[in-house]
Structure formats: structure tokens, C-alpha cells
Design a protein around this motif. Structure first.
Motif, PDB file in Angstrom:
ATOM      1  N   GLY A  56       0.825  -1.195   0.000  1.00  0.00           N
ATOM      2  CA  GLY A  56       0.000   0.000   0.000  1.00  0.00           C
ATOM      3  C   GLY A  56       0.862   1.249   0.000  1.00  0.00           C
ATOM      4  N   VAL A  57       0.370   2.296  -0.612  1.00  0.00           N
ATOM      5  CA  VAL A  57       1.143   3.534  -0.690  1.00  0.00           C
ATOM      6  C   VAL A  57       1.070   4.298   0.628  1.00  0.00           C
ATOM      7  CG1 VAL A  57       0.623   3.676  -3.156  1.00  0.00           C
ATOM      8  CG2 VAL A  57      -0.719   5.037  -1.536  1.00  0.00           C
ATOM      9  N   THR A  58       2.108   5.090   0.888  1.00  0.00           N
ATOM     10  CA  THR A  58       2.070   6.076   1.967  1.00  0.00           C
ATOM     11  C   THR A  58       1.474   7.379   1.447  1.00  0.00           C
ATOM     12  OG1 THR A  58       4.036   5.094   2.971  1.00  0.00           O
ATOM     13  CG2 THR A  58       3.443   7.302   3.688  1.00  0.00           C
ATOM     14  N   GLY A  59       1.761   7.669   0.181  1.00  0.00           N
ATOM     15  CA  GLY A  59       1.212   8.863  -0.449  1.00  0.00           C
ATOM     16  C   GLY A  59       1.233   8.706  -1.954  1.00  0.00           C
ATOM     17  N   GLY A  60       0.439   9.523  -2.636  1.00  0.00           N
ATOM     18  CA  GLY A  60       0.392   9.500  -4.085  1.00  0.00           C
ATOM     19  C   GLY A  60      -0.688   8.582  -4.630  1.00  0.00           C
ATOM     20  N   THR A  61      -0.770   8.517  -5.948  1.00  0.00           N
ATOM     21  CA  THR A  61      -1.829   7.753  -6.604  1.00  0.00           C
ATOM     22  C   THR A  61      -1.291   6.924  -7.765  1.00  0.00           C
ATOM     23  OG1 THR A  61      -2.340   9.609  -8.090  1.00  0.00           O
ATOM     24  CG2 THR A  61      -3.617   9.437  -6.038  1.00  0.00           C
ATOM     25  N   VAL A  62      -2.027   5.836  -8.047  1.00  0.00           N
ATOM     26  CA  VAL A  62      -1.806   5.006  -9.235  1.00  0.00           C
ATOM     27  C   VAL A  62      -3.105   5.040 -10.034  1.00  0.00           C
ATOM     28  CG1 VAL A  62      -1.244   2.714 -10.128  1.00  0.00           C
ATOM     29  CG2 VAL A  62      -0.233   3.489  -7.965  1.00  0.00           C
ATOM     30  N   VAL A  63      -3.036   5.535 -11.259  1.00  0.00           N
ATOM     31  CA  VAL A  63      -4.222   5.663 -12.100  1.00  0.00           C
ATOM     32  C   VAL A  63      -4.012   4.847 -13.365  1.00  0.00           C
ATOM     33  CG1 VAL A  63      -5.671   7.250 -13.428  1.00  0.00           C
ATOM     34  CG2 VAL A  63      -4.780   7.950 -11.189  1.00  0.00           C
ATOM     35  N   PHE A  64      -4.967   3.956 -13.669  1.00  0.00           N
ATOM     36  CA  PHE A  64      -4.896   3.093 -14.840  1.00  0.00           C
ATOM     37  C   PHE A  64      -6.125   3.307 -15.705  1.00  0.00           C
ATOM     38  CE2 PHE A  64      -5.510  -1.258 -16.751  1.00  0.00           C
ATOM     39  CZ  PHE A  64      -4.420  -1.205 -17.601  1.00  0.00           C
ATOM     40  N   LYS A  65      -5.921   3.707 -16.942  1.00  0.00           N
ATOM     41  CA  LYS A  65      -7.016   3.986 -17.874  1.00  0.00           C
ATOM     42  C   LYS A  65      -8.020   4.973 -17.273  1.00  0.00           C
ATOM     43  CE  LYS A  65      -7.004  -0.324 -20.530  1.00  0.00           C
ATOM     44  NZ  LYS A  65      -7.814  -1.480 -20.964  1.00  0.00           N
ATOM     45  N   GLY A  66      -7.516   5.953 -16.553  1.00  0.00           N
ATOM     46  CA  GLY A  66      -8.369   6.978 -15.973  1.00  0.00           C
ATOM     47  C   GLY A  66      -9.013   6.614 -14.658  1.00  0.00           C
ATOM     48  N   HIS A  67      -8.784   5.380 -14.161  1.00  0.00           N
ATOM     49  CA  HIS A  67      -9.383   4.932 -12.905  1.00  0.00           C
ATOM     50  C   HIS A  67      -8.328   4.935 -11.800  1.00  0.00           C
ATOM     51  CE1 HIS A  67     -13.054   3.580 -14.937  1.00  0.00           C
ATOM     52  NE2 HIS A  67     -12.268   3.040 -15.859  1.00  0.00           N
ATOM     53  N   ASP A  68      -8.662   5.521 -10.673  1.00  0.00           N
ATOM     54  CA  ASP A  68      -7.763   5.511  -9.530  1.00  0.00           C
ATOM     55  C   ASP A  68      -7.800   4.123  -8.896  1.00  0.00           C
ATOM     56  OD1 ASP A  68      -6.434   5.814  -7.094  1.00  0.00           O
ATOM     57  OD2 ASP A  68      -7.201   7.830  -6.741  1.00  0.00           O
ATOM     58  N   ILE A  69      -6.692   3.399  -8.991  1.00  0.00           N
ATOM     59  CA  ILE A  69      -6.639   2.028  -8.473  1.00  0.00           C
ATOM     60  C   ILE A  69      -5.724   1.935  -7.246  1.00  0.00           C
ATOM     61  CG2 ILE A  69      -7.137   1.042 -10.737  1.00  0.00           C
ATOM     62  CD1 ILE A  69      -4.132   0.289 -10.913  1.00  0.00           C
ATOM     63  N   THR A  70      -5.399   3.081  -6.651  1.00  0.00           N
ATOM     64  CA  THR A  70      -4.419   3.135  -5.565  1.00  0.00           C
ATOM     65  C   THR A  70      -4.750   2.182  -4.430  1.00  0.00           C
ATOM     66  OG1 THR A  70      -4.146   5.490  -6.115  1.00  0.00           O
ATOM     67  CG2 THR A  70      -3.135   4.706  -4.069  1.00  0.00           C
ATOM     68  N   ALA A  71      -6.038   2.021  -4.132  1.00  0.00           N
ATOM     69  CA  ALA A  71      -6.445   1.188  -2.987  1.00  0.00           C
ATOM     70  C   ALA A  71      -6.819  -0.233  -3.393  1.00  0.00           C
ATOM     71  CB  ALA A  71      -7.614   1.851  -2.259  1.00  0.00           C
ATOM     72  N   GLU A  72      -6.721  -0.566  -4.675  1.00  0.00           N
ATOM     73  CA  GLU A  72      -7.147  -1.899  -5.116  1.00  0.00           C
ATOM     74  C   GLU A  72      -6.102  -2.963  -4.775  1.00  0.00           C
ATOM     75  OE1 GLU A  72      -8.222  -2.037  -9.207  1.00  0.00           O
ATOM     76  OE2 GLU A  72     -10.043  -0.843  -8.922  1.00  0.00           O
ATOM     77  N   PRO A  73      -6.534  -4.179  -4.401  1.00  0.00           N
ATOM     78  CA  PRO A  73      -5.603  -5.270  -4.106  1.00  0.00           C
ATOM     79  C   PRO A  73      -4.996  -5.837  -5.388  1.00  0.00           C
ATOM     80  CG  PRO A  73      -7.858  -6.053  -3.982  1.00  0.00           C
ATOM     81  CD  PRO A  73      -7.945  -4.572  -4.205  1.00  0.00           C
ATOM     82  N   PRO A  74      -3.930  -6.647  -5.249  1.00  0.00           N
ATOM     83  CA  PRO A  74      -3.252  -7.187  -6.437  1.00  0.00           C
ATOM     84  C   PRO A  74      -4.165  -7.954  -7.380  1.00  0.00           C
ATOM     85  CG  PRO A  74      -1.937  -7.571  -4.473  1.00  0.00           C
ATOM     86  CD  PRO A  74      -3.254  -7.023  -4.001  1.00  0.00           C
ATOM     87  N   GLU A  75      -5.111  -8.747  -6.830  1.00  0.00           N
ATOM     88  CA  GLU A  75      -5.956  -9.558  -7.720  1.00  0.00           C
ATOM     89  C   GLU A  75      -6.865  -8.685  -8.588  1.00  0.00           C
ATOM     90  OE1 GLU A  75      -7.813  -9.745  -3.515  1.00  0.00           O
ATOM     91  OE2 GLU A  75      -5.815  -9.755  -4.438  1.00  0.00           O
ATOM     92  N   ALA A  76      -7.315  -7.556  -8.044  1.00  0.00           N
ATOM     93  CA  ALA A  76      -8.145  -6.640  -8.828  1.00  0.00           C
ATOM     94  C   ALA A  76      -7.321  -6.001  -9.941  1.00  0.00           C
ATOM     95  CB  ALA A  76      -8.745  -5.568  -7.924  1.00  0.00           C
ATOM     96  N   ARG A  77      -6.083  -5.680  -9.646  1.00  0.00           N
ATOM     97  CA  ARG A  77      -5.220  -5.078 -10.671  1.00  0.00           C
ATOM     98  C   ARG A  77      -4.859  -6.102 -11.741  1.00  0.00           C
ATOM     99  NH1 ARG A  77      -1.618  -0.561  -7.360  1.00  0.00           N
ATOM    100  NH2 ARG A  77      -2.993  -0.498  -5.543  1.00  0.00           N
ATOM    101  N   ALA A  78      -4.698  -7.359 -11.329  1.00  0.00           N
ATOM    102  CA  ALA A  78      -4.444  -8.409 -12.313  1.00  0.00           C
ATOM    103  C   ALA A  78      -5.620  -8.522 -13.286  1.00  0.00           C
ATOM    104  CB  ALA A  78      -4.186  -9.736 -11.615  1.00  0.00           C
TER     105      ALA A  78
END
Length: 241
Positions: A56-78
Motif C-alpha cells: 500500500g502507498v504512503t502517499g500518491g496515486t496510481v491511475v490506470f485507464k483513468g481509474h484511480d486504483i491506488t487502494a485496489e488489491p493485487p488480484e483486482a489489478r491483475a
């Protein structure tokens, strides 16, 4: 303006007082091939773990195809399209090479026959088509590296993250993996590679991002980056003037 496929913004990870990844920001477009380089302990694998959700991040964001996935678990990102390899092989040594690839295929191919077909196809793609019946524990190091790639490809990934996939290989094996990565890139995969071998980075002839003590210190072509004084200092330990 075309929306980036993947955007990292202010990505930060702290472990107590240690800042392993420090405000890393860059975009990847569909079809990019980016090499992530830096000295040992620079934060490269930690950054991968933030992108794929293992940490999990301490700060910042991960955005994939316009969706913020920062809080998503690995299986959801897979499921969204991320596939990765690990520095230490995650192969199930008691299963065959084919069965290992099927583990990845089952994410989107629930039917046994469909998963088997997908696994056979990706094993053929990485040069393990004739090794499907062999137990993963009996594979050579080079073959285990290729199996890691096959398992990621079996997820039908859009973004492939390769973490030091050439470590420990001889020059012939490295050349073969370079050719495989280049082939996958030409086929349309978006690829991020952690690599220490600067000859490999030059061979890809694509964008390079450099981390040092968790910070991004350079972003450009291999020629630009590898002649940058900050990068030379990070690798060779030269003192600043």
C-alpha cells in the motif's frame, strides 16, 4: 490529448523513518517500453509493488485507464490487466510447467480446456512449448525466468512488469530474453523492466527512468540518461562538484 495508460503521481512509500519511494511521478502510454534502473536499494522493486498492489502507498496515486486504483488489491489489478514477474521465482515447483502457466490463465479462462490452451500458447511464445510436462522444480534458471513471464502473459495482461528477469543469466540467455521482450513489445504490450545491466537498457533503445534513494533523478533516452552526471554519480559514487 491522449490519456496515459498508467499514471504514477507523487508515489511514496515509507517504512518507519526510511523513505523507500519518494514522490515518483511519471506516465506510461499504451505501447511504451520503459526501463527502470538505479543502484541497489534505489526503490525499484518497492515501486513495482506499489504499482501492482503488493504494498500500500504512503502517499500518491496510481491511475490506470483513468481509474484511480491506488487502494485496489493485487488480484483486482491483475483482472484490470497487470502481469508481473518477481526477483525470486514464484513457480510452484511440484507442478508441471504447463500447470504453472494455467494458474495464471484461470484468472480469465475458468474452463479447464480454455485455460490449458491459453497456457500452451504462452509457453510456446516464451520458448517453453516442449517443456510443458516438466516439473517447474526441474527447470534451469533461464527456463524458470521464462516461466515467470509466461505466467504473467497467461493473465492476458496489458501491462507487463519484469523485475530483473535477466539476473543470473549468461550472455546468450540474456540475448534470448532481450529478443523475447522486444517481440512482446512489437506485439503491442506495454512493458516496464527493472534492469541492472546497462547493455540491456541500451539494447531496448527506449525510455529510461532512473531512481536513486527512492527519488526519480532522470527520465529520457538511454543516451541522455546514461550520460547524465547525476546518474553517473549514483552508479559510480562520484562526489558532486
Amino acid at each position: 490529448m491522449t490519456q496515459p495508460l498508467l499514471s504514477l503521481s507523487g508515489l511514496t512509500k515509507r517504512f518507519g523513518g526510511l523513505v523507500a519511494v519518494n514522490n515518483v511521478t511519471f506516465d506510461m502510454n499504451k505501447g511504451d517500453l520503459i526501463s527502470i534502473i538505479g543502484p541497489n536499494g534505489a526503490g525499484k522493486t518497492t515501486m513495482f509493488n506499489l504499482v501492482t498492489g503488493q504494498l500500500g502507498v504512503t502517499g500518491g496515486t496510481v491511475v490506470f485507464k483513468g481509474h484511480d486504483i491506488t487502494a485496489e488489491p493485487p488480484e483486482a489489478r491483475a483482472r484490470r490487466g497487470f502481469g508481473r514477474t518477481f526477483q525470486i521465482s514464484k513457480s510452484l515447483t511440484s507442478l508441471t510447467t504447463l500447470e504453472n502457466a494455467m494458474v495464471g490463465a484461470f484468472l480469465k479462462h475458468r474452463d479447464l480446456a480454455a485455460a490449458s490452451r491459453k497456457a500452451e500458447a504462452v509457453l510456446e511464445m516464451v520458448g517453453l512449448g516442449a517443456r510443458g510436462h516438466v516439473k517447474a522444480g526441474e527447470l534451469t534458471l533461464s527456463e524458470r525466468r521464462r516461466l515467470e513471464i509466461a505466467r504473467a502473459l497467461a493473465l492476458d495482461c496489458e501491462v507487463l512488469l519484469l523485475d530483473e528477469v535477466m539476473a543470473g543469466l549468461n550472455q546468450t540467455e540474456v540475448s534470448d530474453v532481450i529478443a523475447l521482450v522486444q517481440h512482446l513489445h512489437r506485439e503491442g504490450l506495454t512493458i516496464m523492466v527493472i534492469e541492472h545491466n546497462l547493455k540491456v537498457v541500451r539494447a531496448f533503445e527506449s525510455r529510461v527512468v532512473v531512481l536513486d534513494f527512492g527519488k526519480m533523478i532522470a527520465d529520457g533516452t538511454p543516451e541522455e540518461v546514461l550520460s547524465d552526471s547525476k546518474v553517473i554519480e549514483a552508479y559510480l559514487g562520484r562526489k558532486r562538484a
